[in-house]
Design an enzyme around this catalytic site. Structure first.
Site, PDB file in Angstrom:
ATOM      1  N   ASP A  97      43.255 -21.670  37.389  1.00 38.91           N
ATOM      2  CA  ASP A  97      42.158 -21.813  36.440  1.00 38.91           C
ATOM      3  C   ASP A  97      41.036 -22.653  37.053  1.00 38.91           C
ATOM      4  O   ASP A  97      41.300 -23.510  37.908  1.00 38.91           O
ATOM      5  CB  ASP A  97      42.646 -22.492  35.152  1.00 38.91           C
ATOM      6  CG  ASP A  97      43.521 -21.574  34.318  1.00 38.91           C
ATOM      7  OD1 ASP A  97      43.341 -20.348  34.395  1.00 38.91           O
ATOM      8  OD2 ASP A  97      44.378 -22.102  33.576  1.00 38.91           O
ATOM      9  N   TYR A 152      53.830 -27.591  39.982  1.00 43.02           N
ATOM     10  CA  TYR A 152      52.586 -28.180  39.497  1.00 43.02           C
ATOM     11  C   TYR A 152      52.818 -29.628  39.101  1.00 43.02           C
ATOM     12  O   TYR A 152      53.922 -30.004  38.708  1.00 43.02           O
ATOM     13  CB  TYR A 152      52.073 -27.437  38.254  1.00 43.02           C
ATOM     14  CG  TYR A 152      51.711 -25.987  38.469  1.00 43.02           C
ATOM     15  CD1 TYR A 152      50.414 -25.606  38.789  1.00 43.02           C
ATOM     16  CD2 TYR A 152      52.685 -24.988  38.323  1.00 43.02           C
ATOM     17  CE1 TYR A 152      50.081 -24.273  38.964  1.00 43.02           C
ATOM     18  CE2 TYR A 152      52.361 -23.654  38.501  1.00 43.02           C
ATOM     19  CZ  TYR A 152      51.055 -23.296  38.822  1.00 43.02           C
ATOM     20  OH  TYR A 152      50.740 -21.969  39.001  1.00 43.02           O
ATOM     21  N   ASP A 196      43.025 -26.220  27.284  1.00 43.63           N
ATOM     22  CA  ASP A 196      42.606 -27.180  28.306  1.00 43.63           C
ATOM     23  C   ASP A 196      41.210 -27.675  27.942  1.00 43.63           C
ATOM     24  O   ASP A 196      40.768 -27.523  26.801  1.00 43.63           O
ATOM     25  CB  ASP A 196      42.677 -26.572  29.711  1.00 43.63           C
ATOM     26  CG  ASP A 196      41.701 -25.412  29.919  1.00 43.63           C
ATOM     27  OD1 ASP A 196      40.899 -25.111  29.006  1.00 43.63           O
ATOM     28  OD2 ASP A 196      41.748 -24.785  31.000  1.00 43.63           O
ATOM     29  N   ARG A 250      49.042 -24.139  30.792  1.00 39.22           N
ATOM     30  CA  ARG A 250      48.280 -24.426  29.565  1.00 39.22           C
ATOM     31  C   ARG A 250      49.112 -24.094  28.326  1.00 39.22           C
ATOM     32  O   ARG A 250      49.119 -24.827  27.350  1.00 39.22           O
ATOM     33  CB  ARG A 250      46.986 -23.615  29.543  1.00 39.22           C
ATOM     34  CG  ARG A 250      45.895 -24.166  30.439  1.00 39.22           C
ATOM     35  CD  ARG A 250      44.622 -23.368  30.268  1.00 39.22           C
ATOM     36  NE  ARG A 250      44.693 -22.054  30.862  1.00 39.22           N
ATOM     37  CZ  ARG A 250      44.083 -20.962  30.383  1.00 39.22           C
ATOM     38  NH1 ARG A 250      43.367 -21.042  29.266  1.00 39.22           N
ATOM     39  NH2 ARG A 250      44.166 -19.810  30.997  1.00 39.22           N
TER      40      ARG A 250
END
Length: 224
Positions: A44, A72, A86, A178
């Protein structure tokens, strides 16, 4: 040097914030003067971290690389939500998180570990009826996305600095962090959104071996 890239190479790039993955590909296509170039898994715009770029013959390997597990690190903030899950969109709800217990946070983490069903964000690039979901969402149109089966191999959280929850996640292909943040907030009852995200590895490829985009471009241009 240009011929080497045209023939084929894999590049490990640390994607800068506010760049789309396609922006990085476009920049490198121009810099390296190659026609065949792509990436192995979208990040993203607000995320940073490891983006694998393939040129020439290595573009054929990108699909295989997309299927690798990923890791992540980032921050989930509890007590607030946004439509995009987000900071791409404005906050649309706020709740008092002071009553949330460590036991609730741990219970949510456990429920979101292992084989799970996850609904992707409405603000995503998935096509719905021939149109990208995020385009429909931005027009306030209803977006219905089907749940996907995926695996969260490991989900670690550090809740010593609430409302921020630091996390590390290892997951299978197709995971939306997300959505993981959103679901985490739903389970603890006060909502949550993804505040920060860094992709640290794709399979055996590590962010520690990646080069910042600007640095790579400068080095290439200096050597041309």
């Amino acid at each position: 040097m240009e011929n080497t890239y045209a023939e084929g190479k894999l590049l490990l790039i640390n994607k800068p914030v506010d760049w789309t993955s396609f922006d990085v590909v476009k920049k490198l296509r121009y810099t390296l003067k190659v026609k065949k170039i792509g990436h192995a898994g979208t990040l993203d715009p607000l995320a940073t971290g490891l983006l694998i770029i393939g040129t020439g013959k290595f573009t054929k390997k990108l699909n295989e690389l997309q299927g690798l597990d990923k890791t992540y690190e980032g921050i989930i903030e509890i007590g607030k939500t946004t439509p995009s899950y987000d900071l791409e969109t404005d906050f649309d709800s706020e709740a008092d998180w002071s009553g949330v217990s460590k036991e609730q946070l741990e219970a949510a983490r456990e429920k979101l570990t292992g084989d799970i069903e996850q609904i992707p964000p409405a603000h995503s690039a998935i096509k719905v009826g021939g149109e990208r979901a995020y385009k429909k969402a931005r027009k306030n149109k209803e977006v219905k996305l089907e749940p996907r089966s995926l695996t969260i191999h490991d989900f670690q959280i550090d809740y010593t600095n609430l409302p921020e929850v630091k996390f590390k996640v290892s997951c299978s292909k197709g995971t939306y962090i997300r959505s993981l943040a959103h679901d985490f907030g739903q389970m603890i009852g006060v909502g949550a959104y993804l505040k920060k995200l860094v992709r640290t590895s794709v399979g055996e490829y590590q962010l520690s071996d990646a080069v910042d985009l600007d640095e790579f471009v400068q080095q290439h241009n200096a050597g041309s």
